[in-house]
Motif scaffolding. Structure first.
Motif, PDB file in Angstrom:
ATOM      1  N   ASP A 130      -5.778   3.301   0.926  1.00  0.00           N
ATOM      2  CA  ASP A 130      -5.785   4.621   0.297  1.00  0.00           C
ATOM      3  C   ASP A 130      -5.854   4.545  -1.226  1.00  0.00           C
ATOM      4  O   ASP A 130      -6.609   5.286  -1.868  1.00  0.00           O
ATOM      5  N   LEU A 131      -5.043   3.680  -1.844  1.00  0.00           N
ATOM      6  CA  LEU A 131      -5.065   3.582  -3.305  1.00  0.00           C
ATOM      7  C   LEU A 131      -6.415   3.083  -3.799  1.00  0.00           C
ATOM      8  O   LEU A 131      -6.965   3.608  -4.780  1.00  0.00           O
ATOM      9  N   VAL A 132      -6.937   2.058  -3.149  1.00  0.00           N
ATOM     10  CA  VAL A 132      -8.234   1.524  -3.548  1.00  0.00           C
ATOM     11  C   VAL A 132      -9.301   2.600  -3.428  1.00  0.00           C
ATOM     12  O   VAL A 132     -10.172   2.742  -4.302  1.00  0.00           O
ATOM     13  N   ASN A 133      -9.227   3.379  -2.361  1.00  0.00           N
ATOM     14  CA  ASN A 133     -10.190   4.455  -2.145  1.00  0.00           C
ATOM     15  C   ASN A 133     -10.132   5.480  -3.268  1.00  0.00           C
ATOM     16  O   ASN A 133     -11.165   5.883  -3.825  1.00  0.00           O
ATOM     17  N   ILE A 134      -8.927   5.896  -3.629  1.00  0.00           N
ATOM     18  CA  ILE A 134      -8.780   6.897  -4.695  1.00  0.00           C
ATOM     19  C   ILE A 134      -9.297   6.362  -6.025  1.00  0.00           C
ATOM     20  O   ILE A 134     -10.016   7.054  -6.760  1.00  0.00           O
ATOM     21  N   VAL A 135      -8.955   5.124  -6.343  1.00  0.00           N
ATOM     22  CA  VAL A 135      -9.396   4.544  -7.619  1.00  0.00           C
ATOM     23  C   VAL A 135     -10.919   4.505  -7.696  1.00  0.00           C
ATOM     24  O   VAL A 135     -11.510   4.841  -8.727  1.00  0.00           O
ATOM     25  N   HIS A 136     -11.564   4.102  -6.615  1.00  0.00           N
ATOM     26  CA  HIS A 136     -13.011   3.958  -6.650  1.00  0.00           C
ATOM     27  C   HIS A 136     -13.747   5.300  -6.604  1.00  0.00           C
ATOM     28  O   HIS A 136     -14.801   5.442  -7.246  1.00  0.00           O
ATOM     29  N   LEU A 137     -13.213   6.271  -5.867  1.00  0.00           N
ATOM     30  CA  LEU A 137     -13.915   7.537  -5.690  1.00  0.00           C
ATOM     31  C   LEU A 137     -13.497   8.630  -6.668  1.00  0.00           C
ATOM     32  O   LEU A 137     -14.321   9.481  -7.042  1.00  0.00           O
ATOM     33  N   GLU A 138     -12.220   8.623  -7.079  1.00  0.00           N
ATOM     34  CA  GLU A 138     -11.716   9.714  -7.902  1.00  0.00           C
ATOM     35  C   GLU A 138     -11.286   9.289  -9.307  1.00  0.00           C
ATOM     36  O   GLU A 138     -11.361  10.090 -10.239  1.00  0.00           O
ATOM     37  N   ARG A 139     -10.836   8.063  -9.458  1.00  0.00           N
ATOM     38  CA  ARG A 139     -10.324   7.618 -10.748  1.00  0.00           C
ATOM     39  C   ARG A 139     -10.965   6.295 -11.180  1.00  0.00           C
ATOM     40  O   ARG A 139     -10.267   5.300 -11.417  1.00  0.00           O
ATOM     41  N   PRO A 140     -12.279   6.224 -11.263  1.00  0.00           N
ATOM     42  CA  PRO A 140     -12.929   4.947 -11.596  1.00  0.00           C
ATOM     43  C   PRO A 140     -12.569   4.405 -12.961  1.00  0.00           C
ATOM     44  O   PRO A 140     -12.712   3.202 -13.204  1.00  0.00           O
ATOM     45  N   GLU A 141     -12.088   5.263 -13.864  1.00  0.00           N
ATOM     46  CA  GLU A 141     -11.692   4.772 -15.184  1.00  0.00           C
ATOM     47  C   GLU A 141     -10.530   3.793 -15.104  1.00  0.00           C
ATOM     48  O   GLU A 141     -10.327   2.958 -16.010  1.00  0.00           O
ATOM     49  N   LEU A 142      -9.755   3.857 -14.008  1.00  0.00           N
ATOM     50  CA  LEU A 142      -8.625   2.934 -13.853  1.00  0.00           C
ATOM     51  C   LEU A 142      -9.086   1.502 -13.586  1.00  0.00           C
ATOM     52  O   LEU A 142      -8.307   0.555 -13.736  1.00  0.00           O
ATOM     53  N   LEU A 143     -10.339   1.335 -13.191  1.00  0.00           N
ATOM     54  CA  LEU A 143     -10.856   0.004 -12.924  1.00  0.00           C
ATOM     55  C   LEU A 143     -10.942  -0.845 -14.189  1.00  0.00           C
ATOM     56  O   LEU A 143     -11.039  -2.077 -14.110  1.00  0.00           O
ATOM     57  N   ALA A 144     -10.886  -0.204 -15.350  1.00  0.00           N
ATOM     58  CA  ALA A 144     -10.946  -0.961 -16.598  1.00  0.00           C
ATOM     59  C   ALA A 144      -9.732  -1.855 -16.786  1.00  0.00           C
ATOM     60  O   ALA A 144      -9.827  -2.929 -17.395  1.00  0.00           O
ATOM     61  N   GLU A 145      -8.566  -1.434 -16.252  1.00  0.00           N
ATOM     62  CA  GLU A 145      -7.346  -2.226 -16.397  1.00  0.00           C
ATOM     63  C   GLU A 145      -6.910  -2.919 -15.114  1.00  0.00           C
ATOM     64  O   GLU A 145      -6.166  -3.904 -15.165  1.00  0.00           O
ATOM     65  N   ALA A 146      -7.344  -2.422 -13.957  1.00  0.00           N
ATOM     66  CA  ALA A 146      -6.972  -3.039 -12.686  1.00  0.00           C
ATOM     67  C   ALA A 146      -7.663  -4.394 -12.534  1.00  0.00           C
ATOM     68  O   ALA A 146      -8.852  -4.534 -12.849  1.00  0.00           O
ATOM     69  N   VAL A 147      -6.907  -5.394 -12.069  1.00  0.00           N
ATOM     70  CA  VAL A 147      -7.464  -6.742 -11.937  1.00  0.00           C
ATOM     71  C   VAL A 147      -7.540  -7.205 -10.490  1.00  0.00           C
ATOM     72  O   VAL A 147      -8.150  -8.252 -10.212  1.00  0.00           O
ATOM     73  N   GLY A 148      -6.950  -6.469  -9.558  1.00  0.00           N
ATOM     74  CA  GLY A 148      -7.016  -6.871  -8.159  1.00  0.00           C
ATOM     75  C   GLY A 148      -5.855  -6.317  -7.361  1.00  0.00           C
ATOM     76  O   GLY A 148      -5.144  -5.415  -7.823  1.00  0.00           O
ATOM     77  N   GLY A 149      -5.686  -6.835  -6.154  1.00  0.00           N
ATOM     78  CA  GLY A 149      -4.590  -6.336  -5.327  1.00  0.00           C
ATOM     79  C   GLY A 149      -4.563  -6.982  -3.959  1.00  0.00           C
ATOM     80  O   GLY A 149      -5.269  -7.954  -3.685  1.00  0.00           O
ATOM     81  N   CYS A 150      -3.732  -6.430  -3.082  1.00  0.00           N
ATOM     82  CA  CYS A 150      -3.539  -6.935  -1.725  1.00  0.00           C
ATOM     83  C   CYS A 150      -3.628  -5.782  -0.733  1.00  0.00           C
ATOM     84  O   CYS A 150      -3.227  -4.659  -1.039  1.00  0.00           O
ATOM     85  N   GLU A 151      -4.124  -6.068   0.449  1.00  0.00           N
ATOM     86  CA  GLU A 151      -4.140  -5.119   1.559  1.00  0.00           C
ATOM     87  C   GLU A 151      -3.476  -5.779   2.756  1.00  0.00           C
ATOM     88  O   GLU A 151      -3.820  -6.895   3.133  1.00  0.00           O
ATOM     89  N   GLN A 152      -2.529  -5.053   3.379  1.00  0.00           N
ATOM     90  CA  GLN A 152      -1.718  -5.684   4.417  1.00  0.00           C
ATOM     91  C   GLN A 152      -1.946  -5.154   5.822  1.00  0.00           C
ATOM     92  O   GLN A 152      -1.250  -5.570   6.751  1.00  0.00           O
ATOM     93  N   THR A 153      -2.927  -4.267   6.030  1.00  0.00           N
ATOM     94  CA  THR A 153      -3.146  -3.755   7.378  1.00  0.00           C
ATOM     95  C   THR A 153      -4.550  -4.068   7.875  1.00  0.00           C
ATOM     96  O   THR A 153      -5.489  -4.212   7.092  1.00  0.00           O
ATOM     97  N   THR A 154      -4.691  -4.119   9.201  1.00  0.00           N
ATOM     98  CA  THR A 154      -6.000  -4.325   9.809  1.00  0.00           C
ATOM     99  C   THR A 154      -6.961  -3.219   9.406  1.00  0.00           C
ATOM    100  O   THR A 154      -8.108  -3.469   9.011  1.00  0.00           O
ATOM    101  N   THR A 155      -6.498  -1.970   9.492  1.00  0.00           N
ATOM    102  CA  THR A 155      -7.346  -0.834   9.142  1.00  0.00           C
ATOM    103  C   THR A 155      -7.806  -0.919   7.695  1.00  0.00           C
ATOM    104  O   THR A 155      -8.991  -0.702   7.381  1.00  0.00           O
ATOM    105  N   GLY A 156      -6.893  -1.248   6.780  1.00  0.00           N
ATOM    106  CA  GLY A 156      -7.247  -1.333   5.376  1.00  0.00           C
ATOM    107  C   GLY A 156      -8.250  -2.427   5.100  1.00  0.00           C
ATOM    108  O   GLY A 156      -9.199  -2.241   4.306  1.00  0.00           O
ATOM    109  N   VAL A 157      -8.088  -3.586   5.739  1.00  0.00           N
ATOM    110  CA  VAL A 157      -9.030  -4.686   5.523  1.00  0.00           C
ATOM    111  C   VAL A 157     -10.417  -4.310   6.046  1.00  0.00           C
ATOM    112  O   VAL A 157     -11.437  -4.623   5.422  1.00  0.00           O
TER     113      VAL A 157
END
Length: 419
Positions: A130-157
């Protein structure tokens, strides 16, 4: 001064502390990592936004990240799974910004996801993408500072892999869910036990002698089927994958299409990660009193719209976390936890000992990303093998189990093709 927050009741903090401390007794690997992080401070200056279940076990992970120097903001990944006392403890005792409360409405849930992103995070810890989705679709400006992350569910992966295949994913995201330890411990043993726990708490039903339908025979479905059979249930499996269906047959389960399984099932549990697994045509042939539960991440596996439309009466709360739908012909269908994750909606999720391994992998993966992000390309990344092995070794040590090590001759033999 308390961190920013929006929770139910700060006065529940001490009850939350007791709950967290109880859970951490069963989380030795994560406790050891927290002590290491306190010394090494691998996350100094990093801002982390997390979308996770607000439980005592999650608190153990966030405490480790805070010990490593991170600033953490947490939103719930499910409206029903939040423990309000844990949320209070996280805010008042452990310095985490929390935006979650039990049984919050969908609008509040969505708003909280956006709120945790206001701190302009460097790292995203996601549960369902969900967070990755929001950042990419609604808040792409946040990608300037975001460096990565983790996903812990089958659905998310699965969602991340689709994004990556389309060239849409602009961050390196570690697929924590896909490690051998998590699939074994979390998906198989954790989901298997906690799903049955949720069903029994909500219904107080005897499973022995009943027919339990497991829709989906992935790692989670296998664990559920094993434990249901161990409790005396007759287990029927439904699948769309011929390899998984064959595996179920060879393990002794009855495999049927859902059209037939729906007629036979006393309890039907979806655990596929896909939508509309139980549809109107299946609802139309259910037994009187059949129980429906979902153990997949999103509440889309059971067609809830069709169930509402077919019902002439809905009796909310016939038991806690159980709603009864009366159909036109008088048959009753019981839906658990509103069709959301039953193991968290109607119970407490995985045991702490299970989450110790999953969150230990996640904590070490977060530190790995923080240390190596400059060299990582956008995409879905595997957890480094040494992290998975380290966590397994930590768990074995905590259990007092010793294993063999290879001799130099054995290592040389496996490293050579020559006889």
């Amino acid at each position: 001064m308390l961190p920013p927050h929006e929770i139910a009741d700060l006065g529940l903090a001490q009850a939350g502390v007791r709950r967290v401390e109880w859970a951490e007794k069963s989380m030795p690997a994560l406790r050891g990592i927290r002590e290491r992080f306190e010394r090494e401070r691998p996350l100094e200056g990093m801002r982390i936004a997390a979308c996770m279940h607000v439980t005592a076990e999650t608190a153990g992970l966030l405490r480790a990240l805070r010990a490593g120097g991170a600033e953490v903001a947490l939103a719930a990944s499910n409206p029903l799974s939040t423990q309000d006392d844990t949320a209070a403890a996280l805010v008042t005792e452990y310095g985490v910004s929390v935006y979650a409360r039990s049984a919050m409405d969908p609008a509040t849930y969505d708003r909280n996801l956006v709120t945790v992103l206001e701190q302009r995070p460097h790292l995203l810890l996601d549960d369902g993408c969900d967070l990755v989705n929001i950042v990419h679709l609604e808040r792409p400006e946040l990608l300037a500072e975001a460096v990565g992350g983790c996903e812990q569910t089958t659905t998310g992966v699965l969602r991340l892999r689709r994004m990556s295949a389309e060239g849409a994913l602009r961050l390196p995201m570690v697929a924590v869910n896909d490690t051998a330890t998590k699939r074994m411990f979390d998906n198989r043993y954790g989901t298997g036990q906690s799903t049955l726990d949720g069903i029994m708490r909500a219904t107080n039903a005897l499973l022995a002698g009943r027919t339990l339908v497991v829709a989906g025979f992935g790692f989670c479905g296998r664990g559920l089927a094993e434990r249901a059979r161990g409790m005396g249930a007759r287990v029927v499996v439904t699948e769309v994958d011929p390899v998984k269906a064959l595996d179920a047959v060879m393990q002794g389960y009855t495999v049927l299409p859902m059209d037939e399984a729906a007629r036979a099932g006393d309890v039907l549990v979806t655990v596929t990660g896909n939508r509309d697994v139980i549809r109107a045509e299946h609802l139309a042939v259910l037994k009187d009193g059949a129980v429906l539960a979902n153990a997949g991440h999103f509440d889309i596996e059971i067609d809830l719209v069709a169930l509402e439309e077919m019902a002439v009466e809905v009796r909310r709360g016939v038991r806690e976390h159980a709603d009864e739908y009366v159909l036109a012909d008088g048959r009753r269908v019981v839906l658990l936890a509103e069709g959301r994750l039953v193991n968290l909606g109607a119970a407490e999720g995985h045991p702490a000992a299970v989450m110790d391994m999953s969150f230990a992998v996640q904590a070490l993966s977060v530190a790995w990303i923080a240390r190596n992000h400059a060299e990582l390309a956008p995409g879905v990344l595997e957890v480094p093998a040494e992290i998975d092995a380290e966590v397994a070794a930590l768990e074995l040590a905590a259990l007092g189990v010793r294993i063999d090590t290879m001799t130099p001759e054995q290592e040389e033999y496996l490293g050579s093709w020559r006889p």
